[in-house]
Scaffold this motif. Structure first.
Motif, PDB file in Angstrom:
ATOM      1  N   PHE A  65       9.888  44.409  -2.366  1.00  0.00           N
ATOM      2  CA  PHE A  65      11.094  44.182  -1.570  1.00  0.00           C
ATOM      3  C   PHE A  65      11.986  43.175  -2.292  1.00  0.00           C
ATOM      4  CE2 PHE A  65       8.302  40.772  -0.459  1.00  0.00           C
ATOM      5  CZ  PHE A  65       9.119  39.692  -0.173  1.00  0.00           C
ATOM      6  N   TYR A  66      13.215  43.020  -1.789  1.00  0.00           N
ATOM      7  CA  TYR A  66      14.149  42.014  -2.291  1.00  0.00           C
ATOM      8  C   TYR A  66      14.259  40.910  -1.240  1.00  0.00           C
ATOM      9  CZ  TYR A  66      15.436  45.076  -6.121  1.00  0.00           C
ATOM     10  OH  TYR A  66      15.392  45.847  -7.250  1.00  0.00           O
ATOM     11  N   GLY A  67      13.966  39.686  -1.662  1.00  0.00           N
ATOM     12  CA  GLY A  67      13.920  38.581  -0.713  1.00  0.00           C
ATOM     13  C   GLY A  67      15.001  37.550  -0.965  1.00  0.00           C
ATOM     14  N   ASN A  68      15.437  36.898   0.123  1.00  0.00           N
ATOM     15  CA  ASN A  68      16.436  35.834   0.044  1.00  0.00           C
ATOM     16  C   ASN A  68      15.768  34.500  -0.270  1.00  0.00           C
ATOM     17  OD1 ASN A  68      18.617  37.551   0.746  1.00  0.00           O
ATOM     18  ND2 ASN A  68      18.028  37.406   2.905  1.00  0.00           N
ATOM     19  N   LEU A  69      16.502  33.652  -0.987  1.00  0.00           N
ATOM     20  CA  LEU A  69      15.964  32.358  -1.403  1.00  0.00           C
ATOM     21  C   LEU A  69      16.235  31.293  -0.348  1.00  0.00           C
ATOM     22  CD1 LEU A  69      16.984  32.282  -5.177  1.00  0.00           C
ATOM     23  CD2 LEU A  69      14.843  33.069  -4.153  1.00  0.00           C
ATOM     24  N   GLN A  70      15.331  30.328  -0.280  1.00  0.00           N
ATOM     25  CA  GLN A  70      15.492  29.160   0.580  1.00  0.00           C
ATOM     26  C   GLN A  70      15.264  27.909  -0.258  1.00  0.00           C
ATOM     27  OE1 GLN A  70      12.640  29.687   3.744  1.00  0.00           O
ATOM     28  NE2 GLN A  70      13.982  31.021   4.924  1.00  0.00           N
ATOM     29  N   VAL A  71      16.238  26.992  -0.206  1.00  0.00           N
ATOM     30  CA  VAL A  71      16.118  25.722  -0.920  1.00  0.00           C
ATOM     31  C   VAL A  71      15.539  24.705   0.059  1.00  0.00           C
ATOM     32  CG1 VAL A  71      17.316  23.955  -2.241  1.00  0.00           C
ATOM     33  CG2 VAL A  71      18.113  26.334  -2.331  1.00  0.00           C
ATOM     34  N   MET A  72      14.351  24.177  -0.267  1.00  0.00           N
ATOM     35  CA  MET A  72      13.609  23.350   0.679  1.00  0.00           C
ATOM     36  C   MET A  72      13.543  21.895   0.216  1.00  0.00           C
ATOM     37  SD  MET A  72      12.984  25.879   2.620  1.00  0.00           S
ATOM     38  CE  MET A  72      11.930  25.124   3.854  1.00  0.00           C
ATOM     39  N   GLY A  73      13.509  20.999   1.208  1.00  0.00           N
ATOM     40  CA  GLY A  73      13.381  19.575   0.943  1.00  0.00           C
ATOM     41  C   GLY A  73      11.950  19.104   1.092  1.00  0.00           C
ATOM     42  N   GLU A  74      11.742  17.811   0.887  1.00  0.00           N
ATOM     43  CA  GLU A  74      10.412  17.211   0.973  1.00  0.00           C
ATOM     44  C   GLU A  74       9.816  17.381   2.360  1.00  0.00           C
ATOM     45  OE1 GLU A  74       7.133  15.493  -0.529  1.00  0.00           O
ATOM     46  OE2 GLU A  74       8.969  15.479  -1.738  1.00  0.00           O
ATOM     47  N   ASP A  75      10.648  17.380   3.393  1.00  0.00           N
ATOM     48  CA  ASP A  75      10.176  17.481   4.777  1.00  0.00           C
ATOM     49  C   ASP A  75       9.919  18.918   5.211  1.00  0.00           C
ATOM     50  OD1 ASP A  75      12.756  18.376   4.783  1.00  0.00           O
ATOM     51  OD2 ASP A  75      13.469  17.042   6.375  1.00  0.00           O
ATOM     52  N   GLY A  76      10.070  19.865   4.301  1.00  0.00           N
ATOM     53  CA  GLY A  76       9.828  21.258   4.645  1.00  0.00           C
ATOM     54  C   GLY A  76      10.995  21.943   5.324  1.00  0.00           C
ATOM     55  N   GLN A  77      12.128  21.261   5.441  1.00  0.00           N
ATOM     56  CA  GLN A  77      13.312  21.845   6.060  1.00  0.00           C
ATOM     57  C   GLN A  77      14.245  22.404   4.987  1.00  0.00           C
ATOM     58  OE1 GLN A  77      13.681  22.079   9.473  1.00  0.00           O
ATOM     59  NE2 GLN A  77      11.582  21.280   9.465  1.00  0.00           N
ATOM     60  N   GLU A  78      14.948  23.485   5.349  1.00  0.00           N
ATOM     61  CA  GLU A  78      15.878  24.095   4.408  1.00  0.00           C
ATOM     62  C   GLU A  78      17.109  23.211   4.236  1.00  0.00           C
ATOM     63  OE1 GLU A  78      18.088  28.407   3.571  1.00  0.00           O
ATOM     64  OE2 GLU A  78      17.057  28.033   5.481  1.00  0.00           O
ATOM     65  N   ILE A  79      17.573  23.081   2.996  1.00  0.00           N
ATOM     66  CA  ILE A  79      18.760  22.280   2.684  1.00  0.00           C
ATOM     67  C   ILE A  79      19.952  23.229   2.578  1.00  0.00           C
ATOM     68  CG2 ILE A  79      19.821  20.671   1.068  1.00  0.00           C
ATOM     69  CD1 ILE A  79      17.019  19.909   0.141  1.00  0.00           C
ATOM     70  N   LEU A  80      20.937  23.028   3.429  1.00  0.00           N
ATOM     71  CA  LEU A  80      22.137  23.856   3.421  1.00  0.00           C
ATOM     72  C   LEU A  80      23.222  23.193   2.581  1.00  0.00           C
ATOM     73  CD1 LEU A  80      22.181  24.822   7.219  1.00  0.00           C
ATOM     74  CD2 LEU A  80      21.131  26.060   5.310  1.00  0.00           C
ATOM     75  N   GLY A  81      24.258  23.953   2.260  1.00  0.00           N
ATOM     76  CA  GLY A  81      25.379  23.395   1.511  1.00  0.00           C
ATOM     77  C   GLY A  81      25.179  23.376   0.012  1.00  0.00           C
ATOM     78  N   LEU A  82      24.182  24.119  -0.487  1.00  0.00           N
ATOM     79  CA  LEU A  82      23.951  24.229  -1.921  1.00  0.00           C
ATOM     80  C   LEU A  82      24.220  25.665  -2.363  1.00  0.00           C
ATOM     81  CD1 LEU A  82      20.666  22.141  -2.229  1.00  0.00           C
ATOM     82  CD2 LEU A  82      22.983  21.416  -2.825  1.00  0.00           C
ATOM     83  N   THR A  83      24.540  25.834  -3.638  1.00  0.00           N
ATOM     84  CA  THR A  83      24.895  27.159  -4.149  1.00  0.00           C
ATOM     85  C   THR A  83      23.904  27.587  -5.221  1.00  0.00           C
ATOM     86  OG1 THR A  83      27.238  26.689  -3.749  1.00  0.00           O
ATOM     87  CG2 THR A  83      26.710  28.548  -5.194  1.00  0.00           C
ATOM     88  N   PRO A  84      23.056  28.603  -4.932  1.00  0.00           N
ATOM     89  CA  PRO A  84      22.149  29.119  -5.965  1.00  0.00           C
ATOM     90  C   PRO A  84      22.887  30.095  -6.876  1.00  0.00           C
ATOM     91  CG  PRO A  84      21.754  30.248  -3.891  1.00  0.00           C
ATOM     92  CD  PRO A  84      22.818  29.219  -3.616  1.00  0.00           C
TER      93      PRO A  84
END
Length: 413
Positions: free
Chosen positions: A188-207
């Motif tokens: 399958f084709y999967g979407n990326l998630q940028v994660m922080g130290e606390d396990g939460q996704e970090i928004l506002g970044l551009t892959p």
């Protein structure tokens, strides 16, 4: 003519003034001036590229939405919608404090009375780019009896761009993998998630990429036995008391059709020839596996312990009354020729002989098909495993006699 015009000029001017006032009154009565407030109007950001071209990120602290109060004729104001109001902030005119004046454009017949806030506040930050390996995280499990191997991810790395403060929080980049109930390979084709130290996704970044191709191999597992054959004889006066090994079973994995054919794995025979003491052998399991079958989360060796014990001897005393008579014919009685006790010399390990009693041996003799007379019969013992009788066979003499009075021969007349 002029005299006629100037005649009663005061009254005439008063009439004109009164008419104008009357006209204004009628107009204002029918279409009066009113005010109206438009809340939460979005502010358009102009010339952002002036800032972003300098590798700066923009954070809008406040003022990206504004409340506006306008005034105008009711006929115009009532027809107005949010689309009739254009609000913008020109970032090329930002002050050194990060303030940008908010401008409002409306129809010329409409007046802007208030705007709140009047300025947009922004903060600038350096933009950084980092390279991160893409990792996977399984969200669920395949079908029972199957496992998922580590997936291949293509491409396997990504560049992340964003404000310096957010880039500093990046711990890893994940692609969630769902394989619920799978029994064969999943792609399958999967979407990326940028994660922080606390396990939460970090928004506002551009892959640099938003999706990756993920291929998850699925294999079947099976629990199989280990067989441990031994060969040879231990030294004289000793016995192989036991063979233990750990693990006794292992889990293997592989393609479904291949694994289904495997039921056990047999080690090469282990020699005990001439042993006088315990021996421990470690055997590598990997070379013994069938082709295309692999260990799954198991140790790669099996530890085999050969328990060798020295033989000891012990004498037990057997009384004739302790012997069970098997198959004695009806009408016969039994008498032992030897009235004394028998000595049983047994050989075995200390553990096997330690608590052994005569009754546990269940001594017996077979009298089946024997008639009256003196007979020699063999003593039968139920010997435990690892215990033997030193002198074999042990024979006993018994006398079988018919029951009832003895008939005297008649005297001749």
């Amino acid at each position: 003519m002029l005299d006629n015009i100037m005649d009663n000029i005061g009254w005439k001017l008063l009439s004109v003034l009164l008419g104008f006032v009357l006209w204004l009154t009628v107009v204002n009565y029918e279409d009066p001036l009113v005010t109206r407030t438009f809340n939460n109007v979005p502010v358009n950001k102009l010339n952002e590229s002036v800032i972003t071209s300098q590798r700066k990120s923009i954070e809008y602290v406040s003022g990206d939405r504004v409340d506006i109060k306008i005034r105008g004729k009711r006929s115009l104001v009532d027809r107005m919608s949010y689309n009739d109001i254009y609000v913008y902030a020109d970032l090329s005119k930002m002050s050194i404090t990060g303030a940008v004046e908010i401008q409002v454009q409306v129809d010329n017949d409409i007046k802007v009375m208030e705007k709140e806030p009047g300025t947009m506040q922004v903060e600038l930050e350096n933009v950084l780019t980092i390279q991160k390996e893409i990792q996977h995280v399984f969200k669920d499990d395949p079908a029972a009896g199957y496992i998922a191997l580590n997936p291949s991810i293509e491409p396997n790395s990504v560049q992340i761009t964003g404000p310096q403060s957010k880039i500093a929080l990046v711990k890893r980049v994940l692609v969630p993998v769902s394989i619920s109930g799978a029994t064969k390979e999943v792609t399958f084709y999967g979407n990326l998630q940028v994660m922080g130290e606390d396990g939460q996704e970090i928004l506002g970044l551009t892959p640099s990429i938003n999706q990756v191709k993920v291929v998850v191999p699925i294999e079947k597992t099976k629990r199989i036995d280990i067989q441990v054959p031994v060969t040879g004889q231990v030294a004289a006066g000793h016995v192989l008391a036991g063979v233990s090994y750990e693990p006794r079973t292992i889990t293997v994995r592989g393609k479904e059709g291949v694994v289904d054919e495997v039921s056990s794995i047999t080690l090469e025979p282990i020699s005990v020839q001439g042993l006088t003491e315990d021996k421990v052998v470690e055997v590598d399991l990997v070379p013994l596996l069938p082709r295309s079958v692999f260990l799954y989360d198991e140790a790669e060796t099996v530890k085999v312990t050969l328990d060798v014990e020295a033989l000891v001897q012990r004498d037990l005393i057997l009384q004739p009354r302790e012997v069970q008579n098997q198959g004695l014919a009806e009408g016969l009685t039994l008498t032992h020729v030897a009235q004394g006790a028998y000595s049983l010399r047994l050989s075995g390990t200390q553990e096997a002989l330690g608590g052994l009693t005569v009754s546990a041996l269940r001594p017996s003799i077979s009298l089946a098909n024997l008639g009256a007379g003196t007979h020699t019969v063999q003593l039968v013992l139920d010997l435990p495993e690892g215990v033997s009788l030193v002198a074999q066979p042990l024979r006993m003499q018994v006398v079988l006699e018919a029951e009832g009075p003895v008939t005297e021969p008649e005297e001749e007349q």
